[in-house]
Write a protein that holds these residues in place. Sequence first.
Motif, PDB file in Angstrom:
ATOM      1  N   VAL A  20       0.695  -0.971   0.204  1.00 15.77           N
ATOM      2  CA  VAL A  20      -0.729   0.056  -0.574  1.00 15.77           C
ATOM      3  C   VAL A  20       0.761   0.796   0.198  1.00 15.77           C
ATOM      4  CG1 VAL A  20      -2.114   1.151   1.402  1.00 15.77           C
ATOM      5  CG2 VAL A  20      -1.747  -1.159   1.333  1.00 15.77           C
ATOM      6  N   VAL A  21       0.882   1.864  -1.123  1.00 16.95           N
ATOM      7  CA  VAL A  21       1.371   3.414  -1.317  1.00 16.95           C
ATOM      8  C   VAL A  21       1.301   4.159  -1.222  1.00 16.95           C
ATOM      9  CG1 VAL A  21       2.918   4.767  -2.540  1.00 16.95           C
ATOM     10  CG2 VAL A  21       3.040   2.330  -2.935  1.00 16.95           C
ATOM     11  N   MET A  22       1.289   5.120   0.070  1.00 15.91           N
ATOM     12  CA  MET A  22       0.215   5.989   0.280  1.00 15.91           C
ATOM     13  C   MET A  22       1.458   7.746  -0.152  1.00 15.91           C
ATOM     14  SD  MET A  22      -1.267   4.782   3.868  1.00 15.91           S
ATOM     15  CE  MET A  22       0.294   3.993   3.881  1.00 15.91           C
ATOM     16  N   PHE A  23       1.209   8.415  -0.687  1.00 17.41           N
ATOM     17  CA  PHE A  23       2.338  10.082  -0.803  1.00 17.41           C
ATOM     18  C   PHE A  23       1.446  11.194  -0.680  1.00 17.41           C
ATOM     19  CE2 PHE A  23       0.799   8.326  -4.478  1.00 17.41           C
ATOM     20  CZ  PHE A  23       0.105   9.440  -5.644  1.00 17.41           C
ATOM     21  N   ARG A  38       4.831  11.961 -13.240  1.00 19.74           N
ATOM     22  CA  ARG A  38       5.446  11.281 -13.645  1.00 19.74           C
ATOM     23  C   ARG A  38       5.007  10.047 -12.341  1.00 19.74           C
ATOM     24  NH1 ARG A  38      10.785  13.913 -14.947  1.00 19.74           N
ATOM     25  NH2 ARG A  38       9.662  14.911 -16.786  1.00 19.74           N
ATOM     26  N   PHE A  39       5.435  10.656 -11.395  1.00 19.09           N
ATOM     27  CA  PHE A  39       5.139   9.806  -9.943  1.00 19.09           C
ATOM     28  C   PHE A  39       4.129   8.822 -10.685  1.00 19.09           C
ATOM     29  CE2 PHE A  39       4.480   8.447  -5.977  1.00 19.09           C
ATOM     30  CZ  PHE A  39       5.749   7.862  -5.253  1.00 19.09           C
ATOM     31  N   ARG A  40       2.686   9.807 -10.740  1.00 20.41           N
ATOM     32  CA  ARG A  40       1.683   8.278 -10.581  1.00 20.41           C
ATOM     33  C   ARG A  40       1.836   7.026 -11.382  1.00 20.41           C
ATOM     34  NH1 ARG A  40      -0.985  12.987  -8.884  1.00 20.41           N
ATOM     35  NH2 ARG A  40      -1.160  13.235 -10.904  1.00 20.41           N
ATOM     36  N   ASN A  41       2.362   7.795 -12.651  1.00 23.59           N
ATOM     37  CA  ASN A  41       2.654   7.041 -13.849  1.00 23.59           C
ATOM     38  C   ASN A  41       3.575   6.359 -13.596  1.00 23.59           C
ATOM     39  OD1 ASN A  41       0.532   8.108 -15.738  1.00 23.59           O
ATOM     40  ND2 ASN A  41       2.142   9.544 -16.312  1.00 23.59           N
ATOM     41  N   SER A  42       4.487   6.055 -12.744  1.00 18.78           N
ATOM     42  CA  SER A  42       5.605   5.263 -12.622  1.00 18.78           C
ATOM     43  C   SER A  42       5.420   4.514 -11.823  1.00 18.78           C
ATOM     44  CB  SER A  42       6.639   6.176 -11.760  1.00 18.78           C
ATOM     45  OG  SER A  42       6.597   6.844 -10.650  1.00 18.78           O
ATOM     46  N   LYS A  51      -6.343   3.190  -5.640  1.00 19.03           N
ATOM     47  CA  LYS A  51      -7.545   3.090  -4.911  1.00 19.03           C
ATOM     48  C   LYS A  51      -7.479   4.471  -4.696  1.00 19.03           C
ATOM     49  CE  LYS A  51     -10.145   1.144  -1.791  1.00 19.03           C
ATOM     50  NZ  LYS A  51     -10.925  -0.294  -2.109  1.00 19.03           N
ATOM     51  N   GLN A  52      -7.445   5.457  -4.142  1.00 22.08           N
ATOM     52  CA  GLN A  52      -7.401   7.013  -4.410  1.00 22.08           C
ATOM     53  C   GLN A  52      -6.528   7.221  -4.909  1.00 22.08           C
ATOM     54  OE1 GLN A  52      -8.421   7.622  -0.051  1.00 22.08           O
ATOM     55  NE2 GLN A  52      -9.547   5.572   0.089  1.00 22.08           N
ATOM     56  N   PHE A  53      -6.691   8.745  -5.200  1.00 24.66           N
ATOM     57  CA  PHE A  53      -5.952   9.832  -5.560  1.00 24.66           C
ATOM     58  C   PHE A  53      -4.575   9.066  -5.189  1.00 24.66           C
ATOM     59  CE2 PHE A  53      -3.889  13.232  -7.237  1.00 24.66           C
ATOM     60  CZ  PHE A  53      -3.827  13.545  -8.554  1.00 24.66           C
ATOM     61  N   SER A  54      -4.425   9.406  -4.259  1.00 22.22           N
ATOM     62  CA  SER A  54      -2.830   9.153  -3.638  1.00 22.22           C
ATOM     63  C   SER A  54      -2.534   8.124  -2.756  1.00 22.22           C
ATOM     64  CB  SER A  54      -2.640  10.954  -2.418  1.00 22.22           C
ATOM     65  OG  SER A  54      -2.143  11.541  -2.933  1.00 22.22           O
ATOM     66  N   VAL A  55      -2.768   7.007  -2.954  1.00 22.18           N
ATOM     67  CA  VAL A  55      -3.173   5.874  -2.246  1.00 22.18           C
ATOM     68  C   VAL A  55      -3.243   4.274  -3.646  1.00 22.18           C
ATOM     69  CG1 VAL A  55      -3.791   3.238  -0.902  1.00 22.18           C
ATOM     70  CG2 VAL A  55      -4.198   6.470  -0.524  1.00 22.18           C
ATOM     71  N   TYR A  56      -1.627   3.769  -3.627  1.00 26.26           N
ATOM     72  CA  TYR A  56      -1.722   2.637  -5.082  1.00 26.26           C
ATOM     73  C   TYR A  56      -1.752   1.327  -4.274  1.00 26.26           C
ATOM     74  CZ  TYR A  56      -1.811   6.047  -7.992  1.00 26.26           C
ATOM     75  OH  TYR A  56      -2.058   7.147  -9.476  1.00 26.26           O
ATOM     76  N   LEU A  57      -2.034   0.579  -4.599  1.00 28.70           N
ATOM     77  CA  LEU A  57      -1.909  -0.521  -4.603  1.00 28.70           C
ATOM     78  C   LEU A  57      -1.657  -2.283  -5.093  1.00 28.70           C
ATOM     79  CD1 LEU A  57      -5.377  -1.018  -2.883  1.00 28.70           C
ATOM     80  CD2 LEU A  57      -3.339  -1.235  -1.351  1.00 28.70           C
ATOM     81  N   ARG A  58      -0.865  -2.595  -4.479  1.00 27.07           N
ATOM     82  CA  ARG A  58       0.183  -3.785  -5.562  1.00 27.07           C
ATOM     83  C   ARG A  58       0.427  -5.067  -4.851  1.00 27.07           C
ATOM     84  NH1 ARG A  58       4.281  -4.517 -10.057  1.00 27.07           N
ATOM     85  NH2 ARG A  58       4.141  -7.190  -9.705  1.00 27.07           N
ATOM     86  N   HIS A  59       0.041  -6.286  -5.482  1.00 29.70           N
ATOM     87  CA  HIS A  59       0.072  -7.894  -5.012  1.00 29.70           C
ATOM     88  C   HIS A  59       1.573  -7.840  -5.614  1.00 29.70           C
ATOM     89  CE1 HIS A  59      -0.727 -12.089  -5.703  1.00 29.70           C
ATOM     90  NE2 HIS A  59      -1.276 -11.445  -4.881  1.00 29.70           N
ATOM     91  N   CYS A  60       1.631  -8.682  -4.437  1.00 29.08           N
ATOM     92  CA  CYS A  60       3.192  -9.118  -4.986  1.00 29.08           C
ATOM     93  C   CYS A  60       3.271 -10.844  -4.623  1.00 29.08           C
ATOM     94  CB  CYS A  60       4.457  -8.472  -3.953  1.00 29.08           C
ATOM     95  SG  CYS A  60       4.091  -7.022  -4.355  1.00 29.08           S
ATOM     96  N   GLU A  61       4.024 -11.591  -5.248  1.00 25.96           N
ATOM     97  CA  GLU A  61       3.778 -13.322  -4.666  1.00 25.96           C
ATOM     98  C   GLU A  61       4.585 -12.985  -3.577  1.00 25.96           C
ATOM     99  OE1 GLU A  61       4.813 -11.872  -7.691  1.00 25.96           O
ATOM    100  OE2 GLU A  61       3.461 -12.348  -9.368  1.00 25.96           O
ATOM    101  N   ASN A  62       5.429 -12.637  -3.135  1.00 30.47           N
ATOM    102  CA  ASN A  62       6.362 -12.720  -1.832  1.00 30.47           C
ATOM    103  C   ASN A  62       7.233 -11.650  -1.429  1.00 30.47           C
ATOM    104  OD1 ASN A  62       8.678 -12.133  -3.076  1.00 30.47           O
ATOM    105  ND2 ASN A  62       8.395 -14.328  -4.086  1.00 30.47           N
TER     106      ASN A  62
END
Length: 121
Positions: A20-23, A38-42, A51-62
Amino acid sequence: MGRRRKRPEGVSPYSVMWLVVMFDLPVGNAREQRLATRFRNSLLELGFFRKQFSVYLRHCENSDKARRLADAVGQALVENGQVSIMFLTDRQYGMTKNYFGKVRKRNEKQEKDACGQLFLF
């Protein structure tokens, strides 16, 4: 609305991770706005979803892959920006509760009044 992935059979819900990335990024001028975009696109290029404007999620295998991704996010951070990254197991993320407010139907008078307004943001 969630984008939960189905965990492969035999994989522990404690080894699969969610990031969970919050910035908070400065956007006081055109240059800062470009850098924030540019940061949001990266984040999107790294496979995160918004998830929200300054909250992004990512699933990782490990957890190893999660740590590498977190380092990549840190490398992409702009000057004077702040980012916090939470590591959650799939088990913890599975306990997330989402609530959505009801969408209220506008009446005709509200629609006519709203048509004359200009929204910039």
